[in-house]
Design a protein around this motif. Structure first.
Motif, PDB file in Angstrom:
ATOM      1  N   ASP A 307       0.808  -1.216   0.000  1.00 51.91           N
ATOM      2  CA  ASP A 307       0.000   0.000   0.000  1.00 51.91           C
ATOM      3  C   ASP A 307       0.843   1.267   0.000  1.00 51.91           C
ATOM      4  O   ASP A 307       0.473   2.272  -0.607  1.00 51.91           O
ATOM      5  N   LEU A 308       1.984   1.241   0.726  1.00 52.64           N
ATOM      6  CA  LEU A 308       2.809   2.437   0.858  1.00 52.64           C
ATOM      7  C   LEU A 308       4.163   2.322   0.157  1.00 52.64           C
ATOM      8  O   LEU A 308       4.913   3.297   0.087  1.00 52.64           O
ATOM      9  N   GLY A 309       4.498   1.127  -0.336  1.00 54.71           N
ATOM     10  CA  GLY A 309       5.785   0.942  -1.000  1.00 54.71           C
ATOM     11  C   GLY A 309       6.961   0.960  -0.037  1.00 54.71           C
ATOM     12  O   GLY A 309       8.076   1.329  -0.412  1.00 54.71           O
ATOM     13  N   LEU A 310       6.746   0.548   1.216  1.00 53.49           N
ATOM     14  CA  LEU A 310       7.782   0.572   2.245  1.00 53.49           C
ATOM     15  C   LEU A 310       8.318  -0.829   2.495  1.00 53.49           C
ATOM     16  O   LEU A 310       7.540  -1.770   2.697  1.00 53.49           O
ATOM     17  N   THR A 311       9.624  -0.961   2.502  1.00 50.83           N
ATOM     18  CA  THR A 311      10.235  -2.266   2.736  1.00 50.83           C
ATOM     19  C   THR A 311      10.398  -2.531   4.229  1.00 50.83           C
ATOM     20  O   THR A 311      10.501  -1.614   5.043  1.00 50.83           O
ATOM     21  N   VAL A 338      11.270   0.509   6.941  1.00 48.50           N
ATOM     22  CA  VAL A 338      10.620   0.388   8.251  1.00 48.50           C
ATOM     23  C   VAL A 338      11.487  -0.552   9.080  1.00 48.50           C
ATOM     24  O   VAL A 338      11.630  -1.732   8.755  1.00 48.50           O
ATOM     25  N   THR A 339      12.086  -0.029  10.123  1.00 48.24           N
ATOM     26  CA  THR A 339      13.014  -0.822  10.925  1.00 48.24           C
ATOM     27  C   THR A 339      12.276  -1.858  11.761  1.00 48.24           C
ATOM     28  O   THR A 339      11.055  -1.769  11.964  1.00 48.24           O
ATOM     29  N   ASP A 340      13.011  -2.830  12.281  1.00 46.70           N
ATOM     30  CA  ASP A 340      12.404  -3.846  13.143  1.00 46.70           C
ATOM     31  C   ASP A 340      11.822  -3.211  14.407  1.00 46.70           C
ATOM     32  O   ASP A 340      10.796  -3.675  14.923  1.00 46.70           O
ATOM     33  N   LYS A 341      12.469  -2.159  14.909  1.00 45.61           N
ATOM     34  CA  LYS A 341      11.939  -1.469  16.082  1.00 45.61           C
ATOM     35  C   LYS A 341      10.597  -0.817  15.765  1.00 45.61           C
ATOM     36  O   LYS A 341       9.648  -0.882  16.557  1.00 45.61           O
TER      37      LYS A 341
END
Length: 496
Positions: A307-311, A338-341
């Motif tokens: 939806d946002l194109g964020l890995t 998008v980090t694991d945190k």
């Protein structure tokens, strides 16, 4: 009273108690059976007025029925009713919840940007923020002809066949989701258009009703014609109670599977088995309109990516199909974006969103509607009485009895709702039963009442009338009810 009668009554009481304990562990799909059995037991006693109505118990308030998730239900009827946390979060988890809430509502921006923790949007996308699709943690809107105010709508794409994991085959040059927005200087994939066909019908009592059927087309396709591709329109669902669904063991969902209708009730719930990208295995599907995601974490990562194109560390590849050169070569916002945190905060937030208590549950019309809901066998798919397992990520959700009004299984909903697009084991006529908890608050939270997978139903009544396939008989019985009886049933659903 003689000793024989006393012994008989004592034995009868013990049998009823044991039966009730056993039935509490069963899904309410068996409500009619339980009522009949209890009625049979009482008919053997000396009671001069035996209960012969198997639905009589449903006609009265049942202690605690307003709580849809045990002691974690919350009282709220405000426009933020879906955004409340479950009771009992620690001080640290309250901070994590607030952080997740902020991430959920923030708009992401294209990379590179000074706000490096929130860049990486796109380059093509459907929305800029999670809250765009789930405003106030609620439900998205259907696509509108003007494309103004269309929040939370997307279109899945595929071509016939299956990928190596048994899932849908992406469309060459487009992938598996149509991106109708893009960053500056990047061409979007295509425009979406919609027109409506209006279907006028009448109930057997002469009352008119109208259904609205959307017809979607594409224009300005920038990477080849989309003619003939398989596509499925979707809108975002309210996200309350997701942690509780994630905490359900497979056995709780599989207990209602009846794929070949062995009990001949016309309902044949089917499990979807999908690819678990986190554990690299096949797993039971729980989330999504076709039960095509196995866990809340993968569902979240999939939405961020699609939806946002964020890995994320789960889906880390380039979101742009290689023919889309400008998109493919655009700068990213880090690896992963998008980090694991941040994922941990997303997960804590979404898993901790509480389910509001029911409203008006003692009202006479609602109690009458509850009886109708069971008589029409709606509960066969919109099932209740599940128990969560131990849930290490959020222990507060462990071992809770929940009443989602969904069996989380696939059901044939008929040709009228068919998207004709398979998704793992789900065929083009099958959909996962939508949970009904919170449905009566959508109007308060989201200022609309659009329902079903693409929002075509403008209210609960229309949603019922669109049911077909396995629900055809129940729908036809609903149509035979008097206007007042139909209103009672709708009042009950709104109380959820």
């Amino acid at each position: 009273m003689n000793r024989s009668k006393l012994r008989f009554n004592a034995l009868l009481t013990e049998c009823i108690t044991l039966l009730k304990m056993y039935l509490e562990k069963l899904n309410l799909k068996k409500t009619l059976l339980s009522a009949l059995l209890l009625s049979s037991l009482y008919s053997c006693s000396d009671d001069p007025t035996p209960n012969t109505d198997p639905y009589q118990a449903l006609a009265t308030y049942q202690e605690g029925e307003e709580n849809l998730i045990d002691d974690l239900s919350i009282s709220s009827t405000s426009n933020n009713a879906f955004g409340k946390e479950i009771p009992g979060l620690s001080s640290l988890d309250k901070l994590r919840f607030a952080s997740g809430n902020s991430l959920f509502n923030q708009s992401w921006v294209s990379a590179p940007a000074s706000t490096s923790g929130l860049d990486g949007l796109g380059p093509t996308f459907n929305s800029r923020a999670c809250a765009s699709c789930h405003f106030k943690d609620g439900r998205g809107k259907p696509f509108e002809p003007s494309n103004i105010g269309s929040k939370g709508f997307l279109i899945r794409l595929s071509i016939p066949g299956k990928d190596p994991h048994g899932g849908p085959l992406p469309v060459p040059s487009y992938g598996d989701q149509l991106q109708n927005h893009s960053n500056l200087g990047i061409p979007k994939e295509a425009n979406i258009n919609v027109a409506f066909e209006y279907i006028d019908e009448k109930y057997p009592d002469g009352t008119p009703y109208q259904l609205r059927k959307p017809i979607y087309t594409f224009s300005d396709e920038n990477f080849g014609s989309l003619s003939g591709v398989l596509f499925s329109p979707r809108i975002g669902q309210q996200i309350i109670g997701l942690g509780l669904v994630d905490a359900l063991p497979d056995s709780e969902i599989l207990k209602n599977v009846d794929e070949f209708d062995a009990d001949n009730d016309g309902i044949s719930g089917k499990a979807n088995y999908v690819w678990d990208a986190i554990n690299n295995t096949t797993a039971l599907g729980k989330f999504g309109w076709k039960s095509n995601q196995p866990s809340l974490k993968q569902q979240t990562a999939g939405a961020l990516f699609g939806d946002l194109g964020l890995t994320t560390s789960i889906f880390s590849g380039n979101p742009c199909p290689s023919p889309q050169k400008d998109c493919y070569d655009a700068p990213n916002g880090g690896s992963p974006e998008v980090t694991d945190k941040q994922m941990d905060r997303f997960m804590l937030y979404q898993s901790s969103l509480a389910v509001p208590k029911r409203r008006n549950y003692k009202a006479p019309e609602v109690l009458k509607g509850k009886v109708a809901f069971h008589k029409l066998k709606c509960v066969s798919c919109h099932a209740t009485n599940f128990k969560t397992d131990t849930y290490a990520f959020n222990p507060l959700l462990s071992n809770k009895t929940i009443h989602p009004f969904s069996d989380f299984l696939l059901h044939d909903m008929g040709e009228g709702l068919a998207d004709n697009r398979p998704d793992f084991l789900a065929d083009g006529r099958e959909w996962r039963t939508q949970p009904l908890w919170g449905i009566g608050l959508i109007k308060t939270v989201n200022k609309h009442t659009f329902l079903l997978h693409d929002g075509r139903a403008r209210n609960i009544e229309e949603a019922i009338l669109w049911h077909g396939g396995e629900a055809e008989k129940s729908k036809n019985e609903f149509k035979k009810l008097s206007k007042t009886e139909r209103e009672h049933l709708i009042a009950y659903i709104e109380s959820l």
